[in-house]
Design an enzyme around this catalytic site. Structure first.
Site, PDB file in Angstrom:
ATOM      1  N   LYS A 101       0.813  -1.211   0.000  1.00  0.00           N
ATOM      2  CA  LYS A 101       0.000   0.000   0.000  1.00  0.00           C
ATOM      3  C   LYS A 101       0.850   1.266   0.000  1.00  0.00           C
ATOM      4  O   LYS A 101       0.428   2.308  -0.475  1.00  0.00           O
ATOM      5  CB  LYS A 101      -0.917  -0.005   1.222  1.00  0.00           C
ATOM      6  CG  LYS A 101      -2.066  -1.005   1.138  1.00  0.00           C
ATOM      7  CD  LYS A 101      -3.091  -0.605   0.093  1.00  0.00           C
ATOM      8  CE  LYS A 101      -4.362  -1.425   0.198  1.00  0.00           C
ATOM      9  NZ  LYS A 101      -4.169  -2.828  -0.198  1.00  0.00           N
ATOM     10  N   ASP A 178     -10.467  -0.720  -0.480  1.00  0.00           N
ATOM     11  CA  ASP A 178     -10.169   0.375   0.440  1.00  0.00           C
ATOM     12  C   ASP A 178     -10.348   1.735  -0.210  1.00  0.00           C
ATOM     13  O   ASP A 178      -9.480   2.602  -0.102  1.00  0.00           O
ATOM     14  CB  ASP A 178      -8.734   0.244   0.974  1.00  0.00           C
ATOM     15  CG  ASP A 178      -8.561  -0.971   1.850  1.00  0.00           C
ATOM     16  OD1 ASP A 178      -9.518  -1.748   1.954  1.00  0.00           O
ATOM     17  OD2 ASP A 178      -7.477  -1.140   2.422  1.00  0.00           O
ATOM     18  N   TRP A 248      -8.043 -14.148  -0.615  1.00  0.00           N
ATOM     19  CA  TRP A 248      -7.030 -13.222  -0.092  1.00  0.00           C
ATOM     20  C   TRP A 248      -7.235 -13.246   1.405  1.00  0.00           C
ATOM     21  O   TRP A 248      -8.209 -12.732   1.917  1.00  0.00           O
ATOM     22  CB  TRP A 248      -7.262 -11.837  -0.666  1.00  0.00           C
ATOM     23  CG  TRP A 248      -6.504 -10.731  -0.001  1.00  0.00           C
ATOM     24  CD1 TRP A 248      -6.397 -10.436   1.318  1.00  0.00           C
ATOM     25  CD2 TRP A 248      -5.735  -9.727  -0.682  1.00  0.00           C
ATOM     26  NE1 TRP A 248      -5.619  -9.335   1.531  1.00  0.00           N
ATOM     27  CE2 TRP A 248      -5.208  -8.877   0.323  1.00  0.00           C
ATOM     28  CE3 TRP A 248      -5.443  -9.464  -2.013  1.00  0.00           C
ATOM     29  CZ2 TRP A 248      -4.412  -7.771  -0.008  1.00  0.00           C
ATOM     30  CZ3 TRP A 248      -4.655  -8.364  -2.310  1.00  0.00           C
ATOM     31  CH2 TRP A 248      -4.138  -7.533  -1.322  1.00  0.00           C
ATOM     32  N   ASP A 249      -6.338 -13.879   2.124  1.00  0.00           N
ATOM     33  CA  ASP A 249      -6.569 -14.178   3.538  1.00  0.00           C
ATOM     34  C   ASP A 249      -5.808 -13.227   4.450  1.00  0.00           C
ATOM     35  O   ASP A 249      -4.582 -13.157   4.410  1.00  0.00           O
ATOM     36  CB  ASP A 249      -6.153 -15.625   3.832  1.00  0.00           C
ATOM     37  CG  ASP A 249      -6.976 -16.225   4.954  1.00  0.00           C
ATOM     38  OD1 ASP A 249      -7.420 -15.461   5.823  1.00  0.00           O
ATOM     39  OD2 ASP A 249      -7.188 -17.448   4.940  1.00  0.00           O
TER      40      ASP A 249
END
Length: 893
Positions: A101, A178, A248-249
């Protein structure tokens, strides 16, 4: 695909692989109604995670398994990523998704092309992945500010991905997680929904890239950490999406809570999911070295059913049966819920991972983690046509800068595969707060200069204030780069070089020093054990679950608090059996606390400093709170009142932020005193241990000595002669030690007592007792000096025993009834121990009814004014009745 955006399974996050081009199931682009659409299912046990869609070619079944670097906070370095590829190859995982990110050209400045230097770094990274047989997926996240209907924006996105494809990248991911769910006015005129907008651009990019074999799409969704992912939820998702999802864990993601680290096994996902999925990617802890267990157990989970065995398939007498028997034996006698998965046991997988990890701790390692600032809006672009294929033997070092995390109202990274990735959210028990309620940045230390190999690229971390002006994620402009290293990280140019940074050849050839018969023996560190690592993992287990030993400690501390009245000093009817039980359980609890402290010491002395640096702040935090809790239990056993009051501690352990340390904090009477629990670790790891315990009469001489030394510190002339060696102690702490020892604590190191914390729960009756017994005894011991002459400092102190002391006004004492006195010897350089001592003292006072404390400080004593200020005390405004030459400092409880 329109309903990917609105899909919210209450149990999982998924990524879905698609057979061909993406198609919109409904012409209007609106999501189709479904039991898992819009809001979590009613029966959902917990939060949600994300989903991704991928494209799969015909032929052998391909299962995507690996790691997402998709968290908020400091991205991993090039060396760490290379090590990740090596581990993935060794353990049988096949995929790495690049999506940090805080790489600004991945997210914030996604339109900007990579500079020449950045391009070399990405090419090297892609080449390293290929070298280890790892599929490299490049992800881009344009959702913060893209206008979907603007063709210039779409062209910018194509140009950026075109550039990356020339670096040798063949797999891509498009992330829309997000981000704000609202469309801009221009997009509202073109698209019927936000889903429609995302699907439109995803299809166009997928076609433009030539329909790559792996192309992942991650739509927006709720913040998510799933406790369990059920077969039923996956089957329902697959039915809606018309393709098997990729998960996607975020089970091991920790970027939402600074206090938490997850070292527990991959859990809550049945191996029956494997034949129903296209893959699983884990988005783990921010700290690279702390992910050994997370990735190792994921690999064990995948390999336990990599052939896609379903439950209804009859097992043979081969290897699978052996594994099942092992798991049955492993679960026998376990306090945990019996595992129903006959192919995979989280407990067995954890032991396998920890056993292999233990070997890593003994390998001396201190490599340099240089950071290359990430490129920003001013980065220099390069023409994709001039790019060549990546060279696998390139010596360029790729590292990414650690920047302040980009704060987002949503959740951390989500996963993707060819084309879509919804999220799912798990409900939490006894709390409205999501485990990933907000993203909290990880604090980084400033980094001093360090020498490095001139052939490698250099970089320095971008400071917070600088980043606001010019964020450059991977900029390697030589004029702007400065070498740096963390005070917690030493230099090592090659991860294979284990020689300490400053050692020379001559030093290495010197003979080892051998102490003489009367000299101090050489220090020998105790080796780390498997039991230490098991304890560590159980203290930092999983988001919704503490390990068995941690749960046992919480349970015991809760019981000891609740039953402390049976051993209270004013208990009228002492029942010997109950007293014995309490004391026995307290002793066992203290042993558990000591095992944590011993584990901290051994880890602090481990040869592999690289691992230690990633774990140390968490180790320090849990060691500090456990030490405080241990001291408080010791006080409960000998000094508490039967009326001691505590808050209820029966909440679920995962209902609050802060992990296990936060749970223990909330069980102490001063749970709201966050400043006392904020104890940053030292800049360099230290194994120095201090002990806090209740005061006993035998400690009086040591306390008097410290009191005198610290009172006289800083004075040029010794104001007191040796004629009255106890005078200072008698005046400042004698009364408290004699009449209120129930609220006394001492600080010890390996040389003895080096600090104290004293108090009385209510100063009014304490003063009455002093006037009746302590003051007359002092007046006999110290004769009143002649007041007609100039008095020495000692005589003035003696005179105070013979004069009536002014009492503090009732209006003040009603808010601050407890008197305290705390001091630490100058040789103690760890500021956290004073906070811990103050925490123990205030906990004991509050448990017995106090709601405020105060201390008296001489106006000229700058050291103590500063000392108490750092312990959360504040100067109380002057009131009528206050002594003129003394400053009163108070603290509410």
């Amino acid at each position: 695909v329109a309903n990917f955006v609105t899909f919210v399974s209450s149990e999982t996050s998924k990524m879905v692989q698609k057979e061909n081009t993406l198609e919109t199931p409904q012409v209007d682009g609106e999501p189709s109604p479904s039991p898992v659409s819009g809001e979590p299912c009613a029966e959902a046990p917990g939060p949600v995670e994300e989903t991704v869609i991928g494209v799969e070619t015909t032929g052998l079944r391909k299962f995507i398994s690996g790691v997402v670097e998709g968290f908020y906070g400091r991205p991993w370095t090039m060396e760490q990523r290379k090590e990740l590829f090596r581990r993935q190859q060794k353990w049988g995982l096949n995929t790495y998704l690049y999506a940090p990110k805080d790489d600004c050209k991945h997210r914030m400045f996604w339109r900007e092309l990579y500079s020449v230097e950045e391009a070399e770094q990405l090419m090297t990274l892609i080449g390293a992945a290929n070298e280890h047989g790892i599929e490299f997926i490049y992800a881009i996240s344009p959702g913060l500010d893209i206008t979907f209907s603007n063709q210039k924006e779409v062209s910018a996105l194509k140009r950026k991905l075109d550039q990356v494809s020339h670096f040798g990248c063949k797999s891509f991911a498009l992330l829309f997680d997000d981000i704000d769910h609202n469309m801009c006015p221009a997009d509202k005129e073109v698209f019927s929904s936000f889903a429609h907008a995302q699907v439109s651009i995803t299809n166009e990019i997928y076609q433009y890239l030539g329909e790559p074999e792996t192309f992942l799409f991650c739509p927006t969704g709720p913040k998510v950490v799933s406790k369990d992912i059920t077969v039923e939820s996956i089957e329902e998702v697959s039915k809606i999406l018309r393709r098997a999802p990729v998960i996607w864990d975020n089970i091991h993601a920790n970027d939402y809570d600074q206090k938490r680290l997850f070292l527990g096994p991959y859990k809550g996902r049945s191996t029956e999911l494997i034949p129903r999925l296209k893959g699983v990617l884990t988005n783990p802890n921010c700290e690279f070295e702390s992910n050994f267990v997370a990735i190792h157990t994921l690999a064990t989970w995948y390999k336990s059913n990599m052939n896609g065995v379903r439950k209804d398939v009859v097992m043979t007498d081969g290897e699978d049966s052996t594994v099942s028997i092992q798991i049955k034996l492993e679960n026998e006698g376990s306090d945990e819920e019996l595992e129903t998965d006959m192919l995979y046991s989280p407990q067995l997988a954890l032991k396998l991972a920890l056993t292999e990890w233990l070997g890593e701790f003994g390998v001396p390692h201190q490599y340099n983690s240089r950071q290359v600032p990430q490129s920003g809006a001013k980065g220099t672009g390069i023409d994709v046509s001039s790019m060549t294929a990546p060279s696998l033997c390139s010596s360029t070092t790729v590292t990414t800068v650690f920047q302040q995390p980009i704060m987002s109202p949503a959740m951390p990274p989500l996963c993707l595969d060819p084309i879509s990735l919804p999220l799912v959210e798990v409900e939490k028990k006894d709390s409205d707060e999501e485990p990933m309620e907000m993203v909290v940045e990880k604090q980084d230390e400033a980094e001093p200069e360090a020498e490095v190999d001139p052939e490698e690229k250099h970089a320095s971390p971008i400071l917070a204030d600088k980043m606001a002006e010019d964020l450059k994620p991977m900029d390697t402009d030589k004029e702007s780069l400065a070498e740096s290293k963390s005070p917690e990280e030493s230099i090592q140019e090659d991860s294979g070089n284990d020689i300490a940074p400053m050692q020379t050849d001559d030093q290495l050839k010197q003979e080892v020093f051998v102490p003489g018969p009367n000299e101090k023996a050489l220090f020998t560190a105790e080796p780390l054990t498997l039991e230490d690592l098991c304890l560590l993992a159980e203290l930092f287990y999983l988001p919704y679950e503490h390990g068995p030993k941690a749960m046992q400690m919480l349970k015991e501390f809760n019981w000891l608090r609740a039953n402390s009245s049976v051993v209270s000093v004013n208990c009228k009817r002492r029942e010997s059996e109950k007293v014995t039980e309490w004391q026995s359980r307290a002793e066992k609890f203290e042993e558990m606390c000591c095992s944590v402290i011993q584990m901290f010491t051994r880890l602090s002395n481990t040869a592999n400093r690289t691992i230690l640096y990633d774990l140390y702040s968490y180790l320090w935090d849990i060691k500090s709170i456990i030490s405080m809790v241990k001291s408080f239990v010791q006080w409960l056993g000998c000094r508490s009142q039967s009326s001691a009051q505590f808050l209820r501690g029966d909440q679920e352990p995962w209902a609050f932020r802060g992990g296990l340390a936060g749970e223990f904090q909330r069980l102490l009477p001063i749970d709201g005193a966050n400043d006392l629990f904020y104890q940053p670790p030292p800049s360099l790891p230290s194994s120095k241990i201090y002990t806090i315990r209740p005061y006993f009469p035998k400690d009086e001489t040591a306390v008097y000595k410290i009191c005198k030394e610290m009172y006289c510190e800083g004075t040029e002339d010794v104001p007191f002669s040796d004629d009255d060696p106890d005078l200072i102690g008698d005046r400042l702490v004698g009364g408290l030690l004699t009449l209120s020892s129930d609220y006394g604590f001492v600080l010890e190191d390996d040389e003895g007592i080096c600090g104290y914390a004293l108090g009385t729960v209510d100063v009014k009756p304490f003063i009455k007792k002093c006037k009746l017994s302590w003051i007359p005894f002092m007046q006999e011991k110290y004769h009143k000096p002649d007041c007609d002459k100039d008095l020495t400092e000692a005589e003035k102190m003696i005179l105070s025993f013979h004069e009536e002391e002014e009492g503090l006004p009732d209006s003040f004492l009603s808010n601050f009834p407890s008197l305290i006195k705390v001091d630490v010897h100058a040789k103690v350089t760890d500021p956290s121990v004073a906070k811990s001592m103050m925490g123990c003292l205030l906990s004991s006072l509050k448990a017995n009814g106090s709601h405020g404390s105060f201390c008296k400080v001489r106006q000229t004593d700058k050291r103590m004014l500063d000392f108490y200020s750092k312990l959360g005390c504040f100067e109380v405004a002057k009131m009528e009745g206050f002594p003129k030459d003394v400053i009163i400092m108070g603290r509410s409880l």
